[in-house]
Enzyme design. Sequence first.
Site, mmCIF file in Angstrom:
data_model
loop_
_atom_site.group_PDB
_atom_site.id
_atom_site.type_symbol
_atom_site.label_atom_id
_atom_site.label_comp_id
_atom_site.label_asym_id
_atom_site.label_seq_id
_atom_site.Cartn_x
_atom_site.Cartn_y
_atom_site.Cartn_z
ATOM 1 N N THR A 13 0.805 -1.112 -0.039
ATOM 2 C CA THR A 13 -0.033 -0.127 0.111
ATOM 3 C C THR A 13 0.750 1.105 -0.005
ATOM 4 O O THR A 13 0.421 2.301 -0.731
ATOM 5 C CB THR A 13 -0.923 -0.040 0.969
ATOM 6 O OG1 THR A 13 -1.666 -1.117 1.258
ATOM 7 C CG2 THR A 13 -1.603 1.339 1.417
ATOM 8 N N ASP A 56 1.844 -6.648 -4.425
ATOM 9 C CA ASP A 56 1.187 -6.619 -3.458
ATOM 10 C C ASP A 56 1.753 -7.786 -2.484
ATOM 11 O O ASP A 56 2.209 -8.600 -3.055
ATOM 12 C CB ASP A 56 -0.353 -7.172 -3.586
ATOM 13 C CG ASP A 56 -1.340 -7.137 -2.379
ATOM 14 O OD1 ASP A 56 -1.108 -8.002 -1.260
ATOM 15 O OD2 ASP A 56 -2.306 -6.375 -2.502
ATOM 16 N N SER A 57 1.834 -7.841 -1.222
ATOM 17 C CA SER A 57 2.865 -8.632 -0.451
ATOM 18 C C SER A 57 1.856 -9.874 -0.438
ATOM 19 O O SER A 57 2.637 -10.949 -0.009
ATOM 20 C CB SER A 57 3.296 -8.244 0.971
ATOM 21 O OG SER A 57 2.290 -8.089 1.846
ATOM 22 N N THR A 88 1.932 -4.853 4.136
ATOM 23 C CA THR A 88 1.832 -5.509 5.726
ATOM 24 C C THR A 88 1.139 -6.847 5.599
ATOM 25 O O THR A 88 1.615 -7.508 6.725
ATOM 26 C CB THR A 88 0.801 -4.481 6.593
ATOM 27 O OG1 THR A 88 -0.348 -4.634 5.662
ATOM 28 C CG2 THR A 88 1.311 -3.277 6.691
ATOM 29 N N ASP A 89 0.563 -7.370 4.616
ATOM 30 C CA ASP A 89 -0.141 -8.794 4.675
ATOM 31 C C ASP A 89 0.872 -9.599 5.039
ATOM 32 O O ASP A 89 0.618 -10.570 5.984
ATOM 33 C CB ASP A 89 -1.057 -8.961 3.217
ATOM 34 C CG ASP A 89 -2.167 -8.030 3.261
ATOM 35 O OD1 ASP A 89 -2.563 -7.637 4.290
ATOM 36 O OD2 ASP A 89 -2.815 -8.096 2.245
ATOM 37 N N GLN A 267 -3.095 -21.454 18.863
ATOM 38 C CA GLN A 267 -3.992 -20.604 18.496
ATOM 39 C C GLN A 267 -3.916 -19.261 19.462
ATOM 40 O O GLN A 267 -4.486 -18.130 19.071
ATOM 41 C CB GLN A 267 -5.330 -20.888 18.448
ATOM 42 C CG GLN A 267 -5.457 -21.934 17.233
ATOM 43 C CD GLN A 267 -6.681 -22.907 17.267
ATOM 44 O OE1 GLN A 267 -7.651 -22.292 17.731
ATOM 45 N NE2 GLN A 267 -6.792 -24.021 16.592
ATOM 46 N N CYS A 268 -3.502 -19.283 20.659
ATOM 47 C CA CYS A 268 -3.381 -18.175 21.387
ATOM 48 C C CYS A 268 -2.135 -17.254 20.904
ATOM 49 O O CYS A 268 -0.707 -17.799 20.820
ATOM 50 C CB CYS A 268 -3.237 -18.627 22.751
ATOM 51 S SG CYS A 268 -4.404 -19.513 23.593
HETATM 52 N N1 ASP Z 1 -2.318 -6.056 0.218
HETATM 53 C C1 ASP Z 1 -1.221 -4.858 0.936
HETATM 54 C C2 ASP Z 1 0.083 -5.692 0.822
HETATM 55 O O1 ASP Z 1 0.393 -6.361 2.003
HETATM 56 C C3 ASP Z 1 -1.728 -4.251 2.138
HETATM 57 C C4 ASP Z 1 -0.713 -3.210 2.697
HETATM 58 O O2 ASP Z 1 0.230 -3.090 2.050
HETATM 59 O O3 ASP Z 1 -0.903 -2.964 3.751
HETATM 60 O O4 ASP Z 1 0.944 -5.551 -0.007
#
Ligand code: ASP
Length: 335
Positions: A13, A56-57, A88-89, A267-268
Amino acid sequence: MMKKLLLLHTGGTFGMVPLSPEQTLVPAQIQEHITRYVPEIQKIADIDFQVIFNMDSADMQPEHWIKLATTIHDSMDQYDGFVIIHGTDSMAFTASALSFMLQNLKKPVILTGSQRPLAEIRTDARTNLINSVELATHPIPEVSIFFGTKLLRGNRSVKISSTGFQAFESPNFPPLAEVGLDISFNNNHLQPQGEFRFYPELSDEVIEVRYFPGMRADVLRLLHTDSVKAVVINALGMGNVAIEKSGFLREIKQLVDLGKIVVITSQCLYGRVDLTRYQNGKRLAEVGAISAGDMTTEATIVKLMHLLGVYGDNPEKIEEKVSTPLAGELSIAEF
Ligand code: ASP
């Protein structure tokens, strides 16, 4: 003298053009875009810029981690630190991968990104980048994630929010540094143990299965295929799955008997797996499942990809290394 940093762009992003997601910037434009919106980073350090991918990650794959780690390895002597702009993904997975591929780092490697694109108002991209560049001039020789106000150990991090500006946490390890009016360092970073080691090998023969009450045990037979060498069971609490009547124990024993490495995560988010505490966990350990301790599921999956890549034909070695901290991903005292 100013520190020299390499800023690597991989996408996400951060560099997206606002209000027109279909319009993507070509590599040359990304550098111009960042220089235009965050010119002050050049006052913090002498920065070289490289667009390594622009994706996109969610599309990140082991081959991308290998390219990224190789780029850092090959330019290690020319720079004092590295900042990686990343979506971030899958950031926690990439951070884990880099931590296992680049062991005993002597320099900081910091991943960052943003929830809003750099050119949008109220963006978090500017501050995340400025703080990451600043932190990369400090001697924190490990792979970390800076997001919001915290610098976190990369292989301890999980993405906890798809919208919040504090999108990451490292539940079982305190932040390496926190940014407020001043930067406070916790002095809990890794101390390199010996020579820097580069491991470019990764295997994709790992699968994760998340357990839930009512899950059919016989689906685990789908994993008898040769393309699965390690199975991560994401279990309840301290590492429990149904034992009574469910057939799970038999199926997990079968996987172990077939030579698969079976590792139990929780899962915790907080706490750890302990296969000595409850009957259900004990029985798993008895049939050969291994505890992931307090490792995140993300780090456990990627650690197995790394271990299978490096020691593929030596399952005893892999089992031993699963329970050994390689890059600060695991608290040994918890075992
Ligand atoms: N879908 C995006 C990614 O991971 C989300 C992001 O960048 O926050 O590339």
